[in-house]
Design an enzyme around this catalytic site. Structure first.
Site, PDB file in Angstrom:
ATOM      1  N   SER A 593      48.175  12.436  36.704  1.00  0.00           N
ATOM      2  CA  SER A 593      48.141  11.921  38.064  1.00  0.00           C
ATOM      3  C   SER A 593      49.282  10.914  38.246  1.00  0.00           C
ATOM      4  O   SER A 593      50.429  11.270  38.032  1.00  0.00           O
ATOM      5  CB  SER A 593      46.768  11.318  38.345  1.00  0.00           C
ATOM      6  N   ASP A 678      44.175  21.730  43.029  1.00  0.00           N
ATOM      7  CA  ASP A 678      44.219  20.271  43.142  1.00  0.00           C
ATOM      8  C   ASP A 678      44.362  19.866  44.609  1.00  0.00           C
ATOM      9  O   ASP A 678      45.361  20.187  45.246  1.00  0.00           O
ATOM     10  CB  ASP A 678      45.399  19.740  42.327  1.00  0.00           C
ATOM     11  N   HIS A 710      42.284  18.596  40.050  1.00  0.00           N
ATOM     12  CA  HIS A 710      43.040  17.405  39.635  1.00  0.00           C
ATOM     13  C   HIS A 710      42.634  17.045  38.208  1.00  0.00           C
ATOM     14  O   HIS A 710      41.952  16.056  37.954  1.00  0.00           O
ATOM     15  CB  HIS A 710      42.753  16.261  40.601  1.00  0.00           C
TER      16      HIS A 710
END
Length: 762
Positions: A593, A678, A710
C-alpha cells in the site's frame, strides 16, 4: 453496553487484525475492542492506503513475473535448497531463529485457531479455524459440555459456516447468545455484507454436523455495510450503516435480525462519516462530520432521537465540538446520565490527545482524565453499566496501562503473573456479559499467541488453544523497539528483528502502509520469515505515522516521495548500517500500500540506497490514485490533498512525487504484486509502471491475482507470492537463503508482462 462491531473494511477485520489490535491496544473489554474497530471506520480515509492485515500481520508480499531482461526468473523457476549463499554456513548459535528453514506454509498459511469470543451468557465459545477445504470459517464450542481442555477439545466443536473460498475475517455474538454475525466481501472488492447465522442447533434432534442457513442482512449489489452497533438492552436489534441509497454515504438502518425486518433509522445528510449511539436508548445520538472543503471535523450531537416524545429542541442536531484540520480527537462514548455528558479525546490546546469528560450540550470540558506528553491516548475501558472509567492504554513503543479500577488492576497483575513468557503482553479478547468469564490472550514477539479462559470468581485459568501451534517447534527472534534519529534530529520509534546475534546482515526495510497508521511491537510473520532467511528487518514509524501527536503526524504533510517521509526511511537505513546491523549496499525496500509507494519512491528518488525492492499494491501516480478512490471516500478526498499535496491543480507537483514519471532513475530490480479487485489502489497503478519499466528494459517482475483486492487474503496466494519473493531476494541480496519454490495448488497468479510479451511475439 453498545458494541460497535464495525466489521467495515478489509483492513480492519482480517482475522489477524483482532490479534493485531490485542497487541496494539490491549483492550480490556469486548465492548471497547469492538468500539475500537468502529473507530477505524472514520479513520479509513486517513489510513486509506493501509494494507489489510494480510499485509500487516502476515505481511505476505510476493511477486514473480516477466522480467524483461531475464525471463528465467518468472513462474516455474525452482531453486534448490542446496543453492544457499554463504550465510548457510553460519553457526546455529549465531542465528536468532531456527537453523532449519521454517516453511512458508506454516508462516503464512491459516492459523489453526483465532478470534475466540465468548457468548454473552458465557456458555459457548465462537472462534475462527480452517474448514476441511482450508478456508477460515466459524466454529462453536459448548463450554457447558466440555469434556477436555486445550486443542483436544476441538473434536467436539461444530462448524456453523462453510464459506468455500474467501476466509471469514470477523465474527461477533449477538446478545441472544444464539446468533453469530460476520462480514465478508467478494474477492477483495471490500463491499462487505453483514451476515447472520444460528450458532446453536434449533432442537435436540438437529444434525450437529449440518451447516445452518446464512442470512444476508444487508443485501444488494455493490452495497457496503459498516458502523455496526449492538446493545444488550435491545438484544433483538442491530444498527447498521449501508450505502444502498447513495454510494457516497452511509445511512443507518435498524435491523430486527430474527425476522429480517429492516427500516431506515437515521438519514445521512451527506457529510457524516461515522455515528455513535447512546446506550440506554440505543439511539443514534452523535455523528462525526467531515467538511469536504477544509477537512475539519465536527462532532454533531442531538439530545434525543425520539420524534414522538422528544422536544423539537432535543431532536435537533447541533455542532458541539470542532477540530480544525491539524487537530485530532473524537467522541468515544456517552456517560450513563441519559447522554448529557460523554468521553472525548482531543488535541486542542495540547500536542497529544487527552481523554476528557465533557458536557455534550455546551461542549464544556468537565474534567481532564488523562494525557501523555509523548503519545496519544489509546484504548479506553468503561464499565458497561455505569460508564465509569476503568482503564486506558497508551503506546509510544510498547503498550502501557493506566488503571482507575483497582479490582481490574488486580486481575491484570494476577494474569500477568501467570504468563509463561515475562515479556508477553496480556489482552482480553472477550468477556461474558456478567464478566465472570474471560478469554485472555498472551502475545509475544517471538512466538504465537496463546489463549486461556479465566474464571474470575475462582481465579481458575484453563488453557484454550494456541493460535498457530505449528509454530511451536521453531525458534523465533525477539523484536526490539529502538529509537532512530532522523536527519533533522526527530526521534523515530522503530522495531528491529535481527537475523544474527552478531555482525551485520542484509536488511529488509519493511515500510508500513497508511501512511497514517503505525507499526507495533509483536509477532510478525514477515519479520520472522526474513530473519530465518538471513535478513534483518527494520520497521520504522516515520513522520506522518499516527499515535505520536499532531505535530509528528503533520510533519508528514506534503512530504511524500521526495520529502521528509522518505528521508526518514533513508535515515533508518543509514542508522542500521552505522550501528553494524545492516550491510551497506545490501538493502531491500519492501512494503504494501503506502509501503509499496515508498518502495517505488525509494528506487526512483534514492536509487543508490537500495539493491532491490518489492512493491505490493502500491500507487505509482498519485493523481490517478486519487481519481479512482471509492465513492464513499469522497468526503475524505480533500483531507488527502492537504496531507499529500494538491496533485489536482499542480501537475508538476504530482509528477515530482509520482514514481511513474521517474522510472529512468531506477537501478535496482523491482517486484510488483497486485490484486485485480483492489478498490483503493487500482490495478492500473501497477500496470502503468510495470509496462513502462518493461518498455525501457529495466528489470521488473509483476504478478497479478485475479481474486484478490488490497492485499492477499487467500493463503494459497500469500504462500505463492512469498515463494516468488523469496527467490527474488536470494538472487538480488547477498547473504540470504531460500526454501525451494513449488507451485501452490489453488493459487491464481497471472503474469501481465509475460502475457504482453507473448502477444507481441505472436
Amino acid at each position: 453496553t453498545t458494541s460497535s462491531l464495525s466489521l467495515n473494511c478489509a483492513a480492519a477485520l482480517h482475522f489477524a487484525l483482532i490479534h493485531y489490535l490485542l497487541k496494539a491496544k490491549m483492550l480490556l473489554s469486548k465492548a471497547l475492542f469492538l468500539s475500537a474497530l468502529t473507530t477505524a471506520l472514520p479513520l479509513l480515509g486517513s489510513a486509506f492506503m493501509s494494507p489489510p492485515s494480510s499485509l500487516t500481520a502476515n505481511r505476505s508480499p510476493a511477486v514473480a513475473v516477466a522480467q524483461s531482461t531475464d525471463a528465467s526468473t518468472s513462474a516455474g523457476r525452482h531453486h534448490s535448497n542446496a543453492a544457499y549463499s554463504s550465510s548457510s554456513t553460519l553457526l546455529s548459535s549465531q542465528r536468532t531463529t531456527s537453523e532449519e528453514l521454517i516453511p512458508r506454509e506454516i508462516l503464512f498459511g491459516n492459523p489453526e485457531n483465532t478470534s475466540p469470543l465468548l457468548s454473552p451468557d458465557g456458555n459457548y465459545l465462537a472462534y475462527l479455524a480452517p474448514s476441511p477445504n482450508d478456508v477460515m470459517n466459524i466454529f462453536i464450542r459448548d463450554l457447558t459440555k466440555q469434556i477436555e481442555n486445550g486443542d483436544s477439545a476441538k473434536k467436539y466443536d461444530r462448524m456453523i459456516t462453510n464459506e468455500p473460498k474467501r476466509a471469514i475475517r470477523s465474527v461477533a455474538w449477538l446478545y441472544d447468545s444464539q446468533t453469530i454475525v460476520y462480514m465478508n466481501d467478494n474477492d477483495g472488492d471490500e463491499n462487505f455484507h453483514l451476515f447472520a447465522v444460528d450458532a446453536l442447533p434449533s432442537s435436540e434432534n438437529d444434525d450437529d454436523d449440518a451447516i445452518p442457513p446464512v442470512r444476508d442482512l444487508t443485501p444488494g449489489k455493490e452495497v457496503k455495510a459498516q458502523n455496526i452497533f449492538t446493545n444488550y438492552r435491545y438484544p433483538d436489534q442491530i444498527l447498521v450503516g449501508t450505502n444502498e441509497r447513495d454510494p457516497k454515504v452511509f445511512d443507518m438502518y435498524r435491523v430486527f435480525y430474527k425476522t429480517g425486518e429492516k427500516c431506515l433509522d437515521t438519514l445521512n445528510p451527506g457529510d457524516v462519516i461515522g455515528w455513535k449511539t447512546e446506550d440506554e436508548s440505543f439511539e443514534i445520538r452523535a455523528a462525526t462530520v467531515r467538511n469536504s472543503e477544509d477537512s475539519s471535523t465536527t462532532i454533531r450531537i442531538r439530545m434525543s432521537a425520539d420524534l414522538v416524545q422528544g422536544s423539537e429542541e432535543d431532536n435537533e442536531w447541533k455542532d458541539v465540538f470542532h477540530f480544525p484540520y491539524g487537530e485530532e480527537g473524537g467522541l468515544l462514548n456517552f456517560c450513563a446520565d441519559g447522554g448529557k455528558t460523554g468521553y472525548l479525546t482531543s488535541s486542542l490546546g495540547r500536542e497529544t490527545t487527552a481523554l476528557l469528560k465533557v458536557d455534550l450540550k455546551s461542549g464544556e470540558t468537565l474534567e481532564e482524565l488523562y494525557s501523555n506528553d509523548k503519545c496519544n491516548v489509546g484504548g479506553v475501558t468503561l464499565d458497561k453499566d455505569t460508564k465509569e472509567l476503568r482503564a486506558l492504554t497508551y503506546n509510544y513503543a510498547r503498550t502501557e496501562r493506566v488503571f482507575f479500577d483497582k479490582e481490574l488492576e488486580k486481575d491484570h497483575e494476577f494474569l500477568k503473573s501467570k504468563a509463561s513468557n515475562p515479556n508477553a503482553e496480556i489482552g482480553v479478547a472477550s468477556r461474558s456479559l456478567d464478566e465472570s468469564k474471560w478469554v485472555v490472550a498472551y502475545s509475544q514477539s517471538d512466538g504465537p499467541t496463546s489463549y486461556v479462559i479465566y474464571d474470575k470468581p475462582t481465579q481458575a485459568i484453563t488453557p484454550l488453544f494456541v493460535s498457530n501451534p505449528k509454530l511451536l517447534p521453531y525458534k523465533f527472534a525477539p523484536m526490539e523497539d529502538v529509537r532512530i534519529p532522523a536527519h533533522d534530529g526527530l526521534e523515530l520509534v522503530a522495531y528491529l528483528t535481527r537475523s544474527v546475534t552478531e555482525g551485520p546482515s542484509p536488511l529488509i526495510l519493511l515500510v508500513h502502509g497508511g501512511p497514517w497508521a503505525r507499526d507495533y511491537w509483536g509477532f510478525n510473520s514477515q519479520a520472522q520469515w526474513f530473519a530465518n532467511r538471513g535478513y534483518a528487518t527494520l520497521q520504522v514509524n516515520y513522520r506522518g505515522s499516527t499515535g505520536y501527536g499532531k505535530t509528528f503526524l503533520h510533519k508528514g504533510d506534503k512530504q511524500w516521495g521526495v520529502g521528509d517521509m522518505q528521508h526518514d526511511l533513508t535515515s533508518a537505513v543509514k542508522w542500521a548500517v552505522g550501528e553494524g546491523i545492516a550491510m551497506e549496499d545490501n538493502v531491500c525496500i519492501y512494503g504494501g500500500s503506502y509501503g509499496g509507494y515508498a518502495c517505488l519512491a525509494g528506487l526512483t528518488f534514492t536509487p543508490d540506497v537500495y539493491k532491490c525492492g518489492v512493491d505490493i499494491v502500491g500507487p505509482s501516480n498519485i493523481k490517478t490514485l486519487l481519481d479512482s478512490i471509492p465513492a464513499y471516500w469522497s468526503q475524505l478526498r480533500n483531507g488527502m490533498l492537504l496531507k499529500i499535496g494538491d496533485v489536482d491543480s499542480d501537475e508538476e507537483f504530482n509528477k515530482s512525487i509520482s514514481p511513474l514519471f521517474h522510472v529512468d532513475n531506477i537501478k535496482a530490480p523491482l517486484l510488483i504484486g497486485q490484486g485485480a479487485n483492489d478498490p483503493r489502489v487500482k490495478q492500473a497503478e501497477a500496470d502503468q509502471i510495470a509496462f513502462r519499466m518493461q518498455e525501457k528494459g529495466i528489470p521488473v517482475e509483476y504478478v497479478l491475482y485475479p481474486d484478490e483486492g488490497h492485499g492477499f487474503a487467500r493463503p494459497e496466494n500469500r504462500i505463492d507470492f512469498n515463494g516468488r519473493v523469496e527467490q527474488f531476494l536470494e538472487k538480488h541480496l547477498d547473504g540470504g537463503r531460500a526454501e525451494e519454490f513449488v507451485e501452490v495448488e489453488g493459487a491464481t497468479a497471472v503474469f501481465p508482462l509475460l502475457e504482453k510479451e507473448g502477444a507481441v511475439a505472436k
